[in-house]
Design a protein around this motif. Structure first.
Motif, PDB file in Angstrom:
ATOM      1  N   HIS A 215       0.842  -1.189   0.000  1.00 47.68           N
ATOM      2  CA  HIS A 215       0.000   0.000   0.000  1.00 47.68           C
ATOM      3  C   HIS A 215       0.885   1.250   0.000  1.00 47.68           C
ATOM      4  CE1 HIS A 215      -3.822  -2.023   0.511  1.00 47.68           C
ATOM      5  NE2 HIS A 215      -3.291  -2.778   1.455  1.00 47.68           N
ATOM      6  N   ILE A 216       0.339   2.355  -0.434  1.00 47.91           N
ATOM      7  CA  ILE A 216       1.119   3.573  -0.599  1.00 47.91           C
ATOM      8  C   ILE A 216       1.667   4.102   0.724  1.00 47.91           C
ATOM      9  CG2 ILE A 216      -0.811   5.210  -0.409  1.00 47.91           C
ATOM     10  CD1 ILE A 216       0.511   6.642  -2.885  1.00 47.91           C
ATOM     11  N   GLY A 217       1.025   3.758   1.846  1.00 50.48           N
ATOM     12  CA  GLY A 217       1.516   4.200   3.149  1.00 50.48           C
ATOM     13  C   GLY A 217       2.481   3.242   3.819  1.00 50.48           C
ATOM     14  N   MET A 392       9.440  12.127   2.630  1.00 52.29           N
ATOM     15  CA  MET A 392       9.218  12.928   3.839  1.00 52.29           C
ATOM     16  C   MET A 392       9.161  14.417   3.493  1.00 52.29           C
ATOM     17  SD  MET A 392      11.600  13.302   7.271  1.00 52.29           S
ATOM     18  CE  MET A 392      10.739  12.272   8.454  1.00 52.29           C
ATOM     19  N   ALA A 393      10.085  14.861   2.652  1.00 51.13           N
ATOM     20  CA  ALA A 393      10.132  16.280   2.282  1.00 51.13           C
ATOM     21  C   ALA A 393       8.875  16.712   1.547  1.00 51.13           C
ATOM     22  CB  ALA A 393      11.363  16.545   1.422  1.00 51.13           C
ATOM     23  N   THR A 394       8.369  15.857   0.688  1.00 51.16           N
ATOM     24  CA  THR A 394       7.150  16.184  -0.064  1.00 51.16           C
ATOM     25  C   THR A 394       5.956  16.307   0.875  1.00 51.16           C
ATOM     26  OG1 THR A 394       8.010  15.011  -1.999  1.00 51.16           O
ATOM     27  CG2 THR A 394       5.655  15.446  -1.950  1.00 51.16           C
ATOM     28  N   LEU A 395       5.849  15.392   1.829  1.00 53.84           N
ATOM     29  CA  LEU A 395       4.714  15.397   2.743  1.00 53.84           C
ATOM     30  C   LEU A 395       4.790  16.538   3.755  1.00 53.84           C
ATOM     31  CD1 LEU A 395       4.482  11.544   3.342  1.00 53.84           C
ATOM     32  CD2 LEU A 395       2.896  12.944   2.013  1.00 53.84           C
ATOM     33  N   ILE A 508      -1.341  10.373   1.233  1.00 51.59           N
ATOM     34  CA  ILE A 508      -0.028  10.317   0.582  1.00 51.59           C
ATOM     35  C   ILE A 508      -0.259  10.271  -0.923  1.00 51.59           C
ATOM     36  CG2 ILE A 508       2.125   9.032   0.324  1.00 51.59           C
ATOM     37  CD1 ILE A 508       1.681   7.890   3.107  1.00 51.59           C
ATOM     38  N   PRO A 509       0.157  11.286  -1.631  1.00 50.00           N
ATOM     39  CA  PRO A 509      -0.051  11.287  -3.081  1.00 50.00           C
ATOM     40  C   PRO A 509       0.912  10.342  -3.779  1.00 50.00           C
ATOM     41  CG  PRO A 509       1.224  13.198  -2.437  1.00 50.00           C
ATOM     42  CD  PRO A 509       0.828  12.504  -1.158  1.00 50.00           C
ATOM     43  N   ASN A 510       0.568   9.928  -4.984  1.00 49.86           N
ATOM     44  CA  ASN A 510       1.520   9.181  -5.799  1.00 49.86           C
ATOM     45  C   ASN A 510       2.655  10.115  -6.190  1.00 49.86           C
ATOM     46  OD1 ASN A 510       0.522   6.442  -6.195  1.00 49.86           O
ATOM     47  ND2 ASN A 510      -1.265   7.424  -7.111  1.00 49.86           N
ATOM     48  N   LEU A 511       3.874   9.686  -5.953  1.00 48.08           N
ATOM     49  CA  LEU A 511       5.029  10.540  -6.217  1.00 48.08           C
ATOM     50  C   LEU A 511       5.835   9.995  -7.384  1.00 48.08           C
ATOM     51  CD1 LEU A 511       6.257  11.061  -2.530  1.00 48.08           C
ATOM     52  CD2 LEU A 511       4.765  12.535  -3.863  1.00 48.08           C
ATOM     53  N   ASP A 512       6.194  10.871  -8.283  1.00 49.64           N
ATOM     54  CA  ASP A 512       7.075  10.503  -9.391  1.00 49.64           C
ATOM     55  C   ASP A 512       8.496  10.811  -8.948  1.00 49.64           C
ATOM     56  OD1 ASP A 512       8.218   9.825 -11.773  1.00 49.64           O
ATOM     57  OD2 ASP A 512       7.649  11.690 -12.810  1.00 49.64           O
ATOM     58  N   ILE A 513       9.188   9.769  -8.482  1.00 48.77           N
ATOM     59  CA  ILE A 513      10.520   9.976  -7.898  1.00 48.77           C
ATOM     60  C   ILE A 513      11.596   9.756  -8.958  1.00 48.77           C
ATOM     61  CG2 ILE A 513      12.171   9.117  -6.193  1.00 48.77           C
ATOM     62  CD1 ILE A 513       9.771   8.417  -4.437  1.00 48.77           C
ATOM     63  N   THR A 514      12.353  10.784  -9.206  1.00 45.81           N
ATOM     64  CA  THR A 514      13.489  10.686 -10.126  1.00 45.81           C
ATOM     65  C   THR A 514      14.763  11.007  -9.361  1.00 45.81           C
ATOM     66  OG1 THR A 514      13.257  13.008 -10.792  1.00 45.81           O
ATOM     67  CG2 THR A 514      12.099  11.345 -12.108  1.00 45.81           C
ATOM     68  N   TYR A 515      15.826  10.347  -9.747  1.00 48.15           N
ATOM     69  CA  TYR A 515      17.096  10.535  -9.031  1.00 48.15           C
ATOM     70  C   TYR A 515      18.256  10.444 -10.010  1.00 48.15           C
ATOM     71  CZ  TYR A 515      21.086   9.492  -5.968  1.00 48.15           C
ATOM     72  OH  TYR A 515      22.297   9.513  -5.345  1.00 48.15           O
ATOM     73  N   GLU A 516      19.140  11.391  -9.927  1.00 46.15           N
ATOM     74  CA  GLU A 516      20.373  11.349 -10.708  1.00 46.15           C
ATOM     75  C   GLU A 516      21.558  11.350  -9.745  1.00 46.15           C
ATOM     76  OE1 GLU A 516      20.733  10.800 -13.895  1.00 46.15           O
ATOM     77  OE2 GLU A 516      18.542  10.738 -14.160  1.00 46.15           O
ATOM     78  N   PHE A 517      22.478  10.465  -9.985  1.00 51.91           N
ATOM     79  CA  PHE A 517      23.644  10.302  -9.113  1.00 51.91           C
ATOM     80  C   PHE A 517      24.764  11.213  -9.579  1.00 51.91           C
ATOM     81  CE2 PHE A 517      27.659   7.893  -8.270  1.00 51.91           C
ATOM     82  CZ  PHE A 517      27.638   7.968  -6.886  1.00 51.91           C
TER      83      PHE A 517
END
Length: 786
Positions: A215-217, A392-395, A508-517
């Protein structure tokens, strides 16, 4: 949610279980394969477990690194090693004394435990300088303080699908990235540095079958704690390998998988390995190491010794209450019955603390029917991932954690993660909400940072919550405690001003998480000297870095005196040698030994030193045969003389060939950390053995052996009641070790009278026997001229 099946099962094509209720049958497989499939030389209809064992990922990876001629008795040479700044000094010092010339494989020295340099003046930074000088001299990789916690650096830079890594930290786990990793005590790394092997009997392999989608939570800690809660207390996976398989893996991000995987240590398993896929491939691509990716998966039909079946869709937000990661409850259940549950945990915790001067209280945290906590922490190899913190930052964006007694600190696991969080605006969101952001640091995991207030309760996405591990000092009347929770539920608690909350309670919204190293910080700060040792470079010592004291080889006979008796169900390495402030003294064996058992049995050190003094007096007697020198133990030797039916003339020979040493008894010692100091500190104080019903982990038993301490097993606890100050005489112990005898008879000598006692000494390898006989791994290598 989590189902444990304690019998062998087959797995078909990585997804279908055979031999489990409501799963496929052999006829289903025949139909699917049109009767053409074979496993090895056998038809699938034979269902040969021994053939199918070889189709596990575990078997393939281990055998690719096994240099023995047996697929049963394994000898491993690893691809890389890892240590941090409270373990690498002792490892390098020991290897140097044993003939080290250069690091033969990549050895990564990170600085993430004593990186604050906050205790003991210069001693922490002195260790860091020593580490850099060693990396230059022997050809190592040195990661400066605040750049990364040990396991995040290994994930980002060193792992490789199909490889094996050994680390001197118990949470050395990179299975989700296709790397089998094992956490051990420092002496096992010394062996690798000297070209030796890591030896063990091929382990049982347990399938962790993931299905569904969380679940999203629900976060990685919720899944991990659910598994730990089901398997730890039964010992179901102790010293086994967990192999993660099943269709549910594809629903998890790599950060989510890493978050589950690192917590497998808390199940007491030996290692872990996961099926890899395109998400893992993309992880390697983003980190500039696509060539290190390969698909790792079981063969068409694989056999496992047991099964943990996890329905991800039924996992709820969880909490591990004091004082162990296995003390698991649903947060919803805890909030429904707060008083009843906390009262029970309170009572068990008080018993576990075994300190009448300290009042452990949890029920006082209940305010208006809800639990109020003092602190939230997200940190380290478990909590400090990009995905956890960005969520956490988004919420928390445009929200507040409040200005009351509750506070939150976040530690990104590496500088590249910190930079990406800053780039995406997450650090601003967190700081605006009142969260304190700090650098990569493991301190909250082991009591060297963010120590709560007296009687405080901290909720943490970290790895452990053992008694006093958060940094409180029971000998000064202090108590605090930690509950483990996922970042999402810590965030929900923060949004509710410190009222303990499940992430299911918030939107909790659906989050589009992108990450660049971005590894520019590594390029500019990490020293990489692998394959370029400079032996002319001097090692740089601070005044706290000292050599090991002389350790005596095993004598013909042993006279043990019990210095501590611990009747807890499990004794952690934190209780054997505390973390926190004591960690700063790990480069000084004598100073560190003063902390031994200080949280559990404050009188242990004095008793051990008194027993050590008896051995010194015995040696003085041998120089002059003055019986008055050993008047403290004349009665004991007289009792032995009578029981052994020896003459007066033989008494001197008996005393001459019988060394005196201390021992401790604990029901199940060694849970938790890989720290070798849990054993070496006892040895420095004259310890020569441990007595246990069982040892909590392989690594603790290995640590005992590597420091020349005999790991006795007591065979009848009810009959063989042991007490502090009892003597135990064990005749012909050297012969017992040489011959590999498993059953040993000794004699208890106490004011209550004398009686026989039976021990078991589980099978040791020839090298382990020689280490015990020599008195330590250091002595063993010295005797070999290495």
């Amino acid at each position: 949610m989590v189902t444990v099946i304690n019998k062998g099962v087959f797995l078909y094509r990585g997804e279908k279980l055979l031999g489990v209720e409501n799963e496929i049958t052999i006829d289903d497989i025949k139909r699917l394969e049109r009767n053409n499939y074979v496993t090895g030389d056998e038809s699938i209809s034979d269902l040969n477990p021994e053939k199918a064992r070889m189709n596990t990922m575990t078997y393939k990876v281990i055998q690719n690194h096994n240099v023995s001629n047996s697929d049963r008795e394994i000898k491993i040479k690893f691809d890389a090693l890892a240590s941090h700044d409270i373990t690498y000094v002792g490892i390098i010092q020991t290897a140097k004394a044993s003939g080290l010339t250069q690091f033969p494989i990549p050895y990564i020295l990170t600085n993430c435990h004593n990186s604050l340099c906050a205790v003991g003046g210069t001693i922490n930074e002195d260790d860091h300088i020593f580490g850099l000088s060693a990396a230059k001299k022997y050809g190592g990789i040195y990661v400066p303080a605040h750049q990364s916690v040990i396991h995040q650096y290994m994930r980002e830079e060193i792992t490789k699908c199909g490889s094996m890594i050994l680390g001197s930290d118990s949470h050395t786990r990179y299975g989700a990235l296709g790397t089998m990793a094992i956490g051990e005590g420092g002496p096992e790394l010394v062996k690798q540095l000297l070209g030796k092997t890591y030896d063990f009997t091929y382990p049982e392999v347990i399938a962790v079958y993931l299905e569904g989608k969380p679940h999203i939570g629900v976060g990685p800690h919720d899944v991990a704690l659910s598994i730990i809660g089901e398997v730890f207390k039964s010992g179901f996976v102790k010293n086994k390998v967990l192999e993660f398989v099943g269709p549910g893996i594809s629903s998890l991000s790599v950060d989510f998988r890493n978050g589950i995987d690192v917590m497998t240590t808390e199940t007491a398993c030996l290692s872990s390995i996961w099926h890899t896929d395109d998400k893992v491939k993309e992880y390697y691509r983003k980190h500039g190491r696509l060539e290190d990716y390969s698909k790792i998966e079981p063969g068409t039909l694989a056999y496992y010794d047991g099964l943990i079946k996890v329905d991800l869709g039924k996992i709820e937000p969880m909490i591990a209450l004091p004082f162990h990661p296995s003390n698991v409850y649903k947060i919803s259940e805890l909030n429904k019955y707060p008083y009843e549950i906390l009262k029970e945990v309170e009572a068990e915790g008080q018993r576990q603390l075994n300190n009448s001067q300290i009042r452990f209280n949890l029920t006082d945290k209940i305010v208006n029917g809800r639990i109020k906590v003092n602190q939230g922490i997200v940190a380290g190899c478990a909590g400090g991932s990009f995905e956890n913190i960005i969520k956490m930052a988004t919420l928390l964006k445009e929200n507040s954690i409040g200005n009351d007694y509750f506070d939150v600190s976040v530690y990104p696991a590496s500088q590249p993660i910190y930079m990406e969080l800053t780039k995406q605006g997450a650090t601003e969101n967190l700081m605006s909400a009142g969260v304190t952001i700090k650098t990569a640091f493991c301190g909250p995991c082991f009591g060297a940072g963010d120590v709560p207030n007296h009687n405080g309760l901290s909720i943490r996405h970290t790895t452990r919550n053992f008694p006093n591990r958060e940094g409180s000092k029971p000998w000064e009347g202090q108590i605090a405690s930690v509950a483990l929770m996922d970042t999402l539920s810590i965030t929900a608690t923060a949004l509710n001003g410190g009222i303990l909350s499940s992430a299911m309670e918030i939107d909790i919204p659906n989050l589009d998480i992108t990450y660049e190293f971005n590894k520019s910080s590594y390029n500019n700060r990490v020293f990489n000297g692998f394959k370029s040792p400079k032996m002319e470079e001097p090692l740089k010592y601070g005044p706290n870095i000292s050599d090991w004291p002389e350790l005596q080889p095993l004598s013909d006979n042993l006279l043990l005196k019990i210095a501590s008796v611990i009747n807890d169900k499990v004794t952690s390495t934190d209780e054997l040698i505390p973390s926190g402030e004591a960690s700063s003294y790990r480069s000084n064996p004598l100073k560190l030994a003063e902390f031994t058992l200080s949280r559990k049995d404050p009188m242990y050190v004095k008793r051990a030193k008194d027993i050590q003094l008896l051995e010194e007096k015995r040696k003085l007697f041998l120089q002059g045969n003055d019986i008055s020198v050993i008047k403290d133990i004349v009665d004991v030797f007289s009792e032995i003389k009578e029981k052994e039916n020896i003459s007066d003339e033989e008494l001197n020979e008996l005393i001459s060939n019988t060394s005196i040493g201390s021992t401790i008894f604990a029901i199940k010692p060694g849970d938790g950390s890989a720290r070798e100091q849990a054993a070496s500190c006892q040895r420095v104080l004259g310890g020569v053995a441990n007595i246990a019903v069982e040892y909590a982990t392989k690594r603790y038993r290995s640590n005992l052996i590597n420091w020349g301490m005999i790991p006795f097993i007591i065979t009848n606890l009810e009959k063989e009641k042991l007490e502090v100050d009892d003597y135990i005489f064990i005749p012909k112990i050297k012969e017992v070790v040489i011959m590999g005898k498993e059953n040993i008879t000794g004699k208890i000598i106490s004011p209550k009278g004398s009686r026989n006692i039976t021990f078991k000494l589980e099978k040791m390898t020839e090298d382990e026997k020689d280490i015990i006989l020599s008195g330590s791994l250091i002595n063993y290598y010295a005797s070999k001229g290495r």
